[in-house]
Write a protein that holds these residues in place. Structure first.
Motif, short mmCIF file in Angstrom:
data_model
loop_
_atom_site.label_atom_id
_atom_site.label_comp_id
_atom_site.label_asym_id
_atom_site.label_seq_id
_atom_site.Cartn_x
_atom_site.Cartn_y
_atom_site.Cartn_z
N LYS A 1 0.83 -1.21 0.00
CA LYS A 1 0.00 0.00 0.00
C LYS A 1 0.87 1.25 0.00
N GLN A 2 1.91 1.24 0.80
CA GLN A 2 2.78 2.40 0.87
C GLN A 2 3.50 2.62 -0.46
N LEU A 3 3.88 1.54 -1.12
CA LEU A 3 4.52 1.66 -2.43
C LEU A 3 3.57 2.32 -3.42
N ILE A 4 2.30 1.91 -3.42
CA ILE A 4 1.31 2.52 -4.32
C ILE A 4 1.13 4.00 -3.99
N ARG A 5 1.00 4.32 -2.72
CA ARG A 5 0.88 5.73 -2.31
C ARG A 5 2.10 6.53 -2.80
N ASP A 6 3.30 5.99 -2.59
CA ASP A 6 4.52 6.68 -2.99
C ASP A 6 4.56 6.92 -4.50
N ILE A 7 4.13 5.93 -5.27
CA ILE A 7 4.10 6.06 -6.73
C ILE A 7 3.12 7.16 -7.12
N LEU A 8 1.95 7.18 -6.50
CA LEU A 8 0.95 8.20 -6.85
C LEU A 8 1.40 9.60 -6.42
N ILE A 9 2.08 9.69 -5.28
CA ILE A 9 2.60 10.99 -4.84
C ILE A 9 3.68 11.48 -5.80
N ALA A 10 4.56 10.59 -6.21
CA ALA A 10 5.64 10.96 -7.14
C ALA A 10 5.09 11.36 -8.52
N ASN A 11 3.90 10.89 -8.84
CA ASN A 11 3.28 11.17 -10.14
C ASN A 11 1.97 11.93 -9.94
N GLN A 12 1.97 12.86 -8.99
CA GLN A 12 0.72 13.50 -8.58
C GLN A 12 0.02 14.30 -9.67
N TYR A 13 0.72 14.69 -10.73
CA TYR A 13 0.07 15.44 -11.80
C TYR A 13 -0.30 14.56 -12.98
N LYS A 14 -0.07 13.26 -12.81
CA LYS A 14 -0.47 12.30 -13.83
C LYS A 14 -1.63 11.50 -13.27
N HIS A 15 -2.35 10.87 -14.13
CA HIS A 15 -3.43 9.99 -13.73
C HIS A 15 -3.04 8.62 -14.27
N LEU A 16 -2.63 7.75 -13.37
CA LEU A 16 -2.04 6.47 -13.76
C LEU A 16 -3.06 5.34 -13.76
N SER A 17 -2.93 4.45 -14.74
CA SER A 17 -3.76 3.25 -14.76
C SER A 17 -3.16 2.22 -13.81
N ALA A 18 -3.93 1.19 -13.51
CA ALA A 18 -3.43 0.11 -12.66
C ALA A 18 -2.19 -0.54 -13.28
N ASP A 19 -2.20 -0.70 -14.60
CA ASP A 19 -1.04 -1.30 -15.27
C ASP A 19 0.20 -0.41 -15.17
N GLU A 20 0.00 0.90 -15.28
CA GLU A 20 1.14 1.82 -15.14
C GLU A 20 1.69 1.77 -13.71
N ILE A 21 0.80 1.71 -12.73
CA ILE A 21 1.23 1.60 -11.34
C ILE A 21 1.97 0.28 -11.13
N TYR A 22 1.45 -0.78 -11.70
CA TYR A 22 2.10 -2.10 -11.61
C TYR A 22 3.52 -2.05 -12.19
N ASP A 23 3.66 -1.46 -13.38
CA ASP A 23 4.99 -1.36 -14.01
C ASP A 23 5.97 -0.57 -13.14
N LEU A 24 5.50 0.54 -12.57
CA LEU A 24 6.36 1.36 -11.71
C LEU A 24 6.68 0.64 -10.40
N ALA A 25 5.71 -0.10 -9.88
CA ALA A 25 5.94 -0.84 -8.64
C ALA A 25 6.98 -1.95 -8.85
N ARG A 26 6.93 -2.59 -10.00
CA ARG A 26 7.88 -3.68 -10.29
C ARG A 26 9.32 -3.18 -10.38
N GLU A 27 9.49 -1.91 -10.73
CA GLU A 27 10.84 -1.35 -10.75
C GLU A 27 11.46 -1.36 -9.35
#
Length: 134
Positions: free
Chosen positions: A9-35
């Protein structure tokens, strides 16, 4: 089951905070999380996204093309949708709380959430069309 904070959950929050001006799909979040966490599964991402939305920690933005997007909760705002490329972005239009007060809904209905979506053509698509027509 108690709501607990997890690494995922914290990883997802961190990804969304780092990309706060983007609107990310679940797949985009997944790709960033896998990094950051190569063993994370797509199911884990979807499960945690659903939980974070239910807990009002993040917003799920329904996309007309079916690929919903997510963003970290921030001040209330409207979204613009480009009908050409599908891009979603935050509108600079100010939230109008005056009409909320005069909104006549069913007796006994408590309004706790609403959304206004603006559809049009983004600047990039306008430039492309203009450029192609010259």
């Amino acid at each position: 089951m108690p709501n607990r904070n997890t690494v995922q959950k914290q990883l997802i929050r961190d990804i969304l905070i780092a990309n706060q001006y983007k609107h990310l799909s679940a797949d985009e979040i997944y790709d960033l999380a896998r990094e950051q966490k190569p063993t994370i599964s797509k199911g884990t991402i979807y499960r945690n996204l659903n939980m974070l939305v239910r807990n009002d920690e993040i917003s799920e933005i329904e996309n007309p093309d079916g690929s919903n997007k997510y963003e970290i909760m921030k001040n209330p705002h409207y979204h613009c949708y480009c009908t050409e490329c599908g891009k979603i972005f935050d509108s600079k239009l100010q939230i109008n709380t005056e009409w909320e007060k005069t909104l006549d809904v069913d007796e006994g209905f408590l309004l706790n959430k609403y959304e206004l979506r603006l559809f049009g053509i983004c600047k990039d698509c306008q430039k492309k069309k203009k450029y192609n027509n010259v």
